[in-house]
Design a protein around this motif. Structure first.
Motif, PDB file in Angstrom:
ATOM      1  N   ILE A 162      18.694  52.522  45.829  1.00  0.00           N
ATOM      2  CA  ILE A 162      18.728  51.243  45.857  1.00  0.00           C
ATOM      3  C   ILE A 162      20.574  52.120  45.557  1.00  0.00           C
ATOM      4  N   ASN A 163      21.063  52.914  45.179  1.00  0.00           N
ATOM      5  CA  ASN A 163      22.397  53.873  45.523  1.00  0.00           C
ATOM      6  C   ASN A 163      22.755  54.407  46.860  1.00  0.00           C
ATOM      7  N   LEU A 164      21.037  55.448  47.144  1.00  0.00           N
ATOM      8  CA  LEU A 164      21.613  55.121  48.538  1.00  0.00           C
ATOM      9  C   LEU A 164      21.599  54.484  49.631  1.00  0.00           C
ATOM     10  N   ALA A 165      20.735  53.145  49.677  1.00  0.00           N
ATOM     11  CA  ALA A 165      21.018  52.662  50.222  1.00  0.00           C
ATOM     12  C   ALA A 165      22.028  51.539  50.812  1.00  0.00           C
ATOM     13  N   GLY A 166      23.017  51.756  49.521  1.00  0.00           N
ATOM     14  CA  GLY A 166      24.208  51.476  49.372  1.00  0.00           C
ATOM     15  C   GLY A 166      25.532  52.211  50.127  1.00  0.00           C
ATOM     16  N   ARG A 167      25.228  53.640  49.566  1.00  0.00           N
ATOM     17  CA  ARG A 167      25.713  54.352  50.418  1.00  0.00           C
ATOM     18  C   ARG A 167      25.983  53.995  51.978  1.00  0.00           C
ATOM     19  N   GLN A 168      24.608  54.012  51.974  1.00  0.00           N
ATOM     20  CA  GLN A 168      24.231  53.853  54.084  1.00  0.00           C
ATOM     21  C   GLN A 168      25.583  52.880  54.787  1.00  0.00           C
ATOM     22  N   ARG A 169      26.030  52.320  53.547  1.00  0.00           N
ATOM     23  CA  ARG A 169      26.884  50.732  55.036  1.00  0.00           C
ATOM     24  C   ARG A 169      28.104  51.433  54.180  1.00  0.00           C
ATOM     25  N   MET A 170      28.768  52.860  53.597  1.00  0.00           N
ATOM     26  CA  MET A 170      30.105  53.453  53.751  1.00  0.00           C
ATOM     27  C   MET A 170      30.145  54.717  54.918  1.00  0.00           C
ATOM     28  N   LEU A 171      28.424  55.067  54.829  1.00  0.00           N
ATOM     29  CA  LEU A 171      28.576  55.582  55.714  1.00  0.00           C
ATOM     30  C   LEU A 171      28.311  55.153  57.377  1.00  0.00           C
ATOM     31  N   SER A 172      28.109  54.547  57.317  1.00  0.00           N
ATOM     32  CA  SER A 172      28.080  53.095  59.082  1.00  0.00           C
ATOM     33  C   SER A 172      29.510  53.163  58.837  1.00  0.00           C
ATOM     34  N   GLN A 173      30.275  52.350  58.195  1.00  0.00           N
ATOM     35  CA  GLN A 173      31.592  51.687  58.165  1.00  0.00           C
ATOM     36  C   GLN A 173      32.562  53.261  58.927  1.00  0.00           C
ATOM     37  N   ARG A 174      32.355  54.460  58.169  1.00  0.00           N
ATOM     38  CA  ARG A 174      32.727  56.190  58.382  1.00  0.00           C
ATOM     39  C   ARG A 174      32.039  56.340  60.062  1.00  0.00           C
ATOM     40  N   MET A 175      31.175  56.130  59.876  1.00  0.00           N
ATOM     41  CA  MET A 175      31.523  56.205  62.036  1.00  0.00           C
ATOM     42  C   MET A 175      32.139  56.022  62.932  1.00  0.00           C
ATOM     43  N   VAL A 176      31.842  54.409  62.957  1.00  0.00           N
ATOM     44  CA  VAL A 176      32.899  53.673  63.093  1.00  0.00           C
ATOM     45  C   VAL A 176      34.041  53.792  63.485  1.00  0.00           C
ATOM     46  N   LYS A 177      34.657  54.499  61.700  1.00  0.00           N
ATOM     47  CA  LYS A 177      36.268  55.054  62.107  1.00  0.00           C
ATOM     48  C   LYS A 177      36.001  55.765  62.705  1.00  0.00           C
ATOM     49  N   CYS A 178      35.610  56.747  62.033  1.00  0.00           N
ATOM     50  CA  CYS A 178      35.432  58.152  63.262  1.00  0.00           C
ATOM     51  C   CYS A 178      35.517  57.866  64.850  1.00  0.00           C
ATOM     52  N   LEU A 179      35.178  57.226  65.569  1.00  0.00           N
ATOM     53  CA  LEU A 179      34.792  57.332  66.557  1.00  0.00           C
ATOM     54  C   LEU A 179      35.602  56.236  67.042  1.00  0.00           C
TER      55      LEU A 179
ATOM     56  N   PHE B  15      23.264  59.484  57.227  1.00  0.00           N
ATOM     57  CA  PHE B  15      22.881  58.863  57.310  1.00  0.00           C
ATOM     58  C   PHE B  15      21.820  58.878  58.190  1.00  0.00           C
ATOM     59  N   ASP B  16      21.873  59.692  59.478  1.00  0.00           N
ATOM     60  CA  ASP B  16      20.006  59.273  59.791  1.00  0.00           C
ATOM     61  C   ASP B  16      19.261  60.159  58.581  1.00  0.00           C
ATOM     62  N   ASN B  17      19.529  61.753  58.263  1.00  0.00           N
ATOM     63  CA  ASN B  17      18.704  61.784  57.276  1.00  0.00           C
ATOM     64  C   ASN B  17      18.197  61.450  56.032  1.00  0.00           C
ATOM     65  N   THR B  18      19.530  60.742  55.618  1.00  0.00           N
ATOM     66  CA  THR B  18      18.777  59.035  54.610  1.00  0.00           C
ATOM     67  C   THR B  18      17.739  58.589  54.707  1.00  0.00           C
TER      68      THR B  18
ATOM     69  N   GLY C 117      11.169  62.681  51.317  1.00  0.00           N
ATOM     70  CA  GLY C 117      11.879  63.459  52.455  1.00  0.00           C
ATOM     71  C   GLY C 117      12.675  63.767  51.302  1.00  0.00           C
ATOM     72  N   THR C 118      13.939  65.135  51.699  1.00  0.00           N
ATOM     73  CA  THR C 118      14.859  65.168  50.641  1.00  0.00           C
ATOM     74  C   THR C 118      16.366  64.672  51.536  1.00  0.00           C
ATOM     75  N   THR C 119      17.136  64.468  51.038  1.00  0.00           N
ATOM     76  CA  THR C 119      18.142  64.563  51.426  1.00  0.00           C
ATOM     77  C   THR C 119      19.458  64.848  50.558  1.00  0.00           C
ATOM     78  N   THR C 120      21.110  64.543  50.587  1.00  0.00           N
ATOM     79  CA  THR C 120      21.905  64.728  50.094  1.00  0.00           C
ATOM     80  C   THR C 120      22.434  63.643  49.354  1.00  0.00           C
ATOM     81  N   GLY C 121      22.124  63.754  48.043  1.00  0.00           N
ATOM     82  CA  GLY C 121      22.629  62.511  46.281  1.00  0.00           C
ATOM     83  C   GLY C 121      23.488  62.827  46.781  1.00  0.00           C
TER      84      GLY C 121
END
Length: 498
Positions: free
Chosen positions: A47-64, A91-94, A102-106
């Protein structure tokens, strides 16, 4: 068993079977509880990692968008590329870990093993996410592989980001909700199984009592046998008389309530041992210490006297596990602030109250300026200490009814309930910025932190939960351009920016 008359040996065998069934039920309950608790814990991590995916998606848009807006600034371009690469791989690894295991970064930056998500609804959401992410992934890979950063590749990546980000956010929100619902169902299964097993154990004990009733009347030796059997049951058992006083108890009950001898419990009132507080059943030990208790009670006439058989167990450890899982699911591990799930729930309640009362609320999107430089210069340890202090300062400037939440990284979101005017929110924002500007000193390091705050007012600027947060985020980018105020309302975004 030879000391029993032959006509009673069949009864004794039945008693033994009932006791064996009790122990088997107890072991089955213990094993099932551990298994389901582990599953709930795994769900909480996902659940925490899925919530983080949202933040990561926004950060990718921000960087682009940063790459598109500042192509001539090589330092900024490299920083944005590095952040894009880090965010994209995380984002992709998670996402792959959710799909295949598998294993991702927590969330704390350490390796985190993730089991394959198997719930049908969640699998469907992951399939949809992968279909949406695949062209987006290819565009970013092509962009990162090109050191010269071809404008066509950048435009393709930016276009896909703008087209697909909202849908990715929606899918991640639905995935989080699906996993949360599954965790709640698992917890309910634990409660149901515990109640069922405890009831069956009580029935087993009552069977023991019924089978031994005639032997109790015939001889003291058989009464002693029953006492020994009861003492072997791994649960506290009290027999109460018509005045709710302890008529008999087994040795586990004495140990549960802190008495050296079960005889010391005779004559004690039930209310002295068990009581309710805040809708919870508590047991009181001899030294006045308390524990969370589960109880099953049944009427049982013995020797023509109205008696009650009460089975008690200590469920303090279970409550502690439940509390830990709840905190893991709804609070940020680093700062202790509510996470996105809890914030969204409080925002929903706040908007409902506004509709009912005809009032307003504000959502503030807070982004720390140049926080990455703190981590790069002084290490993540200092960065984490700074985030904790930022959380404390934000909370100290708010009212009890307001909520400050950490979305992840250096992004926070604040809910101001029941504001009377735009000026009310502006005053609070100024106080927040002033509190954040105060020097932060730790471990011989002194930092001066600035922040940018975007403000969106309900119902003036937005009428639904997702939109109000998104518009506050957009206003935050406008605030970053204002070197004087460091804050902006969504209403200040002109038609081109919007």
């Amino acid at each position: 068993m030879e000391f029993l008359p032959k006509q009673n040996q069949a009864r004794f065998r039945a008693v033994s079977i009932a006791i064996s069934a009790f122990f088997l039920l107890d072991l089955a309950l213990l094993g099932t509880t551990f298994l389901l608790s582990d599953q709930v814990k795994e769900n909480a991590i996902v659940i925490n990692l899925a919530g983080r995916q949202r933040m990561l998606s926004q950060r990718m848009v921000k960087c682009l968008l940063q790459l598109e807006r500042a192509p001539s600034d090589e330092t900024a371009r490299q920083a944005s590329l590095q952040e894009l690469e880090l965010t994209y791989h995380l984002f992709d690894n998670t996402l792959r870990s959710f799909t295949e295991g598998g294993t991702t970064t927590g969330t704390e930056g350490l390796p985190q093993k993730v089991s394959k998500v198997t719930q049908p609804k969640a699998r469907l959401l992951l399939t949809q996410t992968e279909a949406l992410w695949s062209p987006y992934r290819s565009a970013i890979e092509n962009l990162l592989a090109d050191q010269a950063m071809d404008n066509a590749k950048l435009n393709t990546a930016v276009s896909l980001a703008l087209q697909q980000n909202q849908e990715l956010l929606r899918l991640m929100n639905q995935l989080t909700g699906s996993l949360e619902a599954n965790a709640v169902n698992k917890t309910k299964e634990v409660h149901f199984l515990q109640t069922l097993m405890l009831s069956m154990a009580l029935l087993s004990f009552l069977l023991v009592m019924l089978l031994m009733k005639s032997e109790l009347k015939r001889a003291n030796k058989q009464r002693e046998t029953l006492d020994k059997i009861i003492d072997t049951i791994n649960a506290g058992i009290l027999i109460l008389d018509e005045h709710d006083k302890v008529h008999a108890a087994n040795q586990p009950a004495a140990q549960l309530f802190g008495y050296d001898d079960k005889q010391a419990m005779l004559g004690l009132r039930k209310a002295h041992l068990l009581f309710e507080w805040d809708k919870q059943l508590l047991g009181r030990r001899q030294d006045s210490a308390t524990f969370y208790a589960a109880m099953q009670e049944s009427d049982f006439p013995l020797e023509e006297s109205p008696l009650k058989v009460v089975t008690i167990s200590d469920i303090s450890q279970q409550r502690s596990v439940e509390a830990s899982l709840n905190k893991l699911a709804y609070y940020d591990a680093l700062t202790g602030l509510p996470n996105r799930l809890l914030f969204e729930d409080r925002l929903h309640q706040g908007m409902f109250a506004c509709k009912r009362q005809g009032s307003k609320l504000a959502v503030l999107f807070v982004d720390l300026d140049k926080f990455k430089e703190v981590n790069d210069s002084f290490g993540h340890h200092i960065g984490d200490l700074l985030l904790k202090e930022i959380a404390r300062r934000l909370r100290s400037q708010l009212r009890e009814e307001d909520t400050v939440s950490r979305l992840g990284g250096d992004e926070f979101v604040i809910l101001l309930n029941s504001i009377n005017s735009v000026e009310d929110s502006e005053k609070i924002v100024r106080n927040l910025l002033a509190a954040l500007r105060a020097p932060f000193t730790t471990e011989s390091v002194t930092l001066y932190q600035e922040a940018s705050i975007g403000i969106c007012i309900y119902p003036d600027h937005a009428q639904d939960e997702a939109t109000i947060v998104n518009k506050a985020d957009q206003a935050m980018y406008i605030a970053k351009r204002d070197s004087q105020r460091h804050y902006a309302f969504f209403s200040e975004i002109d038609a081109a920016d919007a």
